[in-house]
Structure formats: structure tokens, C-alpha cells
Design a protein around this motif. Structure first.
Motif, short mmCIF file in Angstrom:
data_model
loop_
_atom_site.label_atom_id
_atom_site.label_comp_id
_atom_site.label_asym_id
_atom_site.label_seq_id
_atom_site.Cartn_x
_atom_site.Cartn_y
_atom_site.Cartn_z
N ALA A 55 0.82 -1.22 0.00
CA ALA A 55 0.00 0.00 0.00
C ALA A 55 0.85 1.27 0.00
CB ALA A 55 -0.93 0.00 1.19
N LEU A 56 0.51 2.17 -0.90
CA LEU A 56 1.14 3.49 -0.98
C LEU A 56 0.21 4.52 -0.35
CD1 LEU A 56 2.32 3.32 -4.69
CD2 LEU A 56 3.81 3.33 -2.70
N SER A 57 0.79 5.61 0.12
CA SER A 57 0.03 6.76 0.61
C SER A 57 0.51 7.98 -0.17
CB SER A 57 0.28 6.98 2.10
OG SER A 57 -0.19 5.88 2.85
N ALA A 58 -0.34 8.99 -0.26
CA ALA A 58 0.03 10.22 -0.97
C ALA A 58 0.62 11.22 0.02
CB ALA A 58 -1.19 10.82 -1.65
N LEU B 224 -3.39 2.69 -3.45
CA LEU B 224 -3.38 3.98 -4.11
C LEU B 224 -2.19 3.95 -5.05
CD1 LEU B 224 -3.85 6.46 -1.14
CD2 LEU B 224 -5.60 5.55 -2.63
N GLN B 225 -2.34 4.63 -6.19
CA GLN B 225 -1.23 4.68 -7.14
C GLN B 225 -1.09 6.09 -7.68
OE1 GLN B 225 -1.46 1.73 -10.20
NE2 GLN B 225 -1.68 0.05 -8.78
N LYS B 226 -0.75 6.19 -8.92
CA LYS B 226 -0.45 7.46 -9.58
C LYS B 226 -1.52 8.52 -9.34
CE LYS B 226 1.90 4.90 -13.12
NZ LYS B 226 1.40 3.56 -13.17
N MET B 227 -1.09 9.77 -9.41
CA MET B 227 -2.01 10.88 -9.20
C MET B 227 -1.62 12.07 -10.05
SD MET B 227 -0.73 12.21 -5.54
CE MET B 227 0.95 11.80 -5.12
N ASP B 228 -2.53 13.03 -10.13
CA ASP B 228 -2.25 14.31 -10.74
C ASP B 228 -3.01 15.37 -9.96
OD1 ASP B 228 -1.11 16.16 -12.39
OD2 ASP B 228 -2.17 15.56 -14.19
N VAL B 229 -2.49 16.59 -9.92
CA VAL B 229 -3.05 17.64 -9.08
C VAL B 229 -3.15 18.93 -9.88
CG1 VAL B 229 -2.71 19.01 -6.99
CG2 VAL B 229 -1.90 16.65 -7.07
N ILE B 230 -4.25 19.67 -9.69
CA ILE B 230 -4.38 21.02 -10.24
C ILE B 230 -4.96 21.93 -9.16
CG2 ILE B 230 -4.71 20.23 -12.62
CD1 ILE B 230 -7.71 21.12 -12.23
N PHE B 231 -4.74 23.22 -9.31
CA PHE B 231 -5.42 24.22 -8.50
C PHE B 231 -6.35 24.95 -9.45
CE2 PHE B 231 -5.78 28.48 -6.57
CZ PHE B 231 -6.33 28.10 -5.35
N ASP B 232 -7.64 24.93 -9.18
CA ASP B 232 -8.61 25.51 -10.11
C ASP B 232 -8.98 26.95 -9.78
OD1 ASP B 232 -10.36 25.37 -7.96
OD2 ASP B 232 -11.71 23.91 -8.91
N GLY B 233 -8.22 27.58 -8.89
CA GLY B 233 -8.51 28.95 -8.47
C GLY B 233 -9.22 29.01 -7.13
N ASN B 234 -9.87 27.92 -6.76
CA ASN B 234 -10.57 27.84 -5.48
C ASN B 234 -10.03 26.75 -4.56
OD1 ASN B 234 -12.56 29.87 -6.06
ND2 ASN B 234 -13.49 28.40 -7.45
N GLY C 76 -6.94 4.13 -7.45
CA GLY C 76 -7.13 3.33 -6.25
C GLY C 76 -7.89 2.06 -6.59
N GLY C 77 -7.88 1.10 -5.68
CA GLY C 77 -8.62 -0.13 -5.92
C GLY C 77 -8.69 -1.03 -4.71
N GLN C 78 -9.54 -2.03 -4.83
CA GLN C 78 -9.67 -3.05 -3.79
C GLN C 78 -8.83 -4.28 -4.10
OE1 GLN C 78 -13.97 -3.58 -3.59
NE2 GLN C 78 -13.95 -2.60 -1.59
N THR C 79 -8.69 -4.56 -5.38
CA THR C 79 -7.92 -5.73 -5.81
C THR C 79 -6.83 -5.24 -6.75
OG1 THR C 79 -9.92 -7.07 -5.71
CG2 THR C 79 -8.07 -7.96 -6.96
N PRO C 80 -5.55 -5.58 -6.49
CA PRO C 80 -4.49 -5.14 -7.40
C PRO C 80 -4.83 -5.50 -8.85
CG PRO C 80 -3.53 -6.09 -5.45
CD PRO C 80 -5.03 -6.34 -5.36
#
Length: 146
Positions: free
Chosen positions: A77-80, A112-122, A130-134
Motif C-alpha cells: 500500500a502506498l500513501s500520498a 493507491l497509485q499514480k495521481m495528478d493535481v491542479i489548483f482551479d482557483g478555489n 485506487g482499488g480493492q484488488t491489485p
């Protein structure tokens, strides 16, 4: 579809690939990067990310650099996590993960795996795998005002 249409379609696809390769070569997007001599610039030093760090997402603003990343201590398991830097080289790690696997029975309770992030101004919006089964994964969304 006759053979003439198939050949013509193939030529168009080859031409398109050639344009893309030409664009990459002439635009500098495919330019060579040189490793920073003092790598690594970030490694896990908290109890929750001391074994592995992966999947960085780095953004620059007037306040410096922000990095979201995945980390783990043991098992699968990974964490962000989150870290900040003034120069993109010396990083200050947040003391605890921002996002961990869900509780038992939730759609993301195993990984949890790969992610991407944005700031939308707010708010910041973080999309993650993410998942229950690999191998059987979905995309989730987490938000934060800061």
C-alpha cells in the motif's frame, strides 16, 4: 474497405507520426536532460514513507515548488504525501500522508497509485488511482482548499 483506401489510410497515419516526430525534434520537447549531480534531491524520511518514494507531481508558483508523491513503509500500500521547496532541490516533507488507502470495504481499501493535481482557483483537486484488488483500479478525486 478496398486495398486503395487501406493504403491511403496507412500513408496518412505514417505522415501524422512523421509530423509528430518532426515537431518533437524541432521544438526541443525531446531535448536531453542531464542528471543533477547531487541526486537524489528527495528521499523518504518519515515513518510512513521511509521505504519507497514514487510518482512525483511537481508544480511551481510564486511561493516556490510543491510536490505531491506516493510513499510507503512496508507491504504494497502506498500513501500520498506532500513536500515543499524554495529551489526544487531542498525539500521539506510533510510529517504525515495527505491521503491513505480507504477503510476496509471501501473502493480504494487495498491500494493507491499514480495521481495528478491542479489548483482551479478555489481548491486543489487531486485525481488518483485506487482499488480493492491489485489490477482492478478506478480513479478517485480528493480536494483541499490549501
Amino acid at each position: 474497405m478496398n486495398i486503395h483506401n487501406t493504403i491511403q489510410s496507412f500513408r496518412i497515419k505514417l505522415f501524422s507520426v512523421g509530423l509528430i516526430i518532426s515537431f518533437l525534434a524541432s521544438s526541443g520537447i525531446g531535448a536531453q536532460y542531464i542528471d543533477y549531480p547531487d541526486n537524489p534531491v528527495f528521499s523518504g524520511d518519515q515513518t510512513w514513507n521511509s521505504l519507497a518514494i514514487t510518482s512525483p507531481v511537481v508544480q511551481h508558483s510564486d511561493n516556490g515548488y510543491s510536490m505531491w508523491f506516493m510513499g510507503r513503509t512496508s507491504g504494497y500500500a502506498l500513501s500520498a504525501g506532500f513536500a515543499t521547496s524554495q529551489d526544487g532541490i531542498v525539500w521539506v516533507d510533510n510529517l504525515s500522508p495527505l491521503l491513505t488507502t480507504g477503510s476496509d470495504g471501501e473502493w480504494d481499501d487495498t491500494e493507491l497509485q499514480k495521481m495528478d493535481v491542479i489548483f482551479d482557483g478555489n481548491e486543489y483537486k487531486l485525481w488518483y488511482t485506487g482499488g480493492q484488488t491489485p489490477g482492478f483500479n478506478y480513479i478517485g478525486l480528493a480536494t483541499s482548499p490549501d
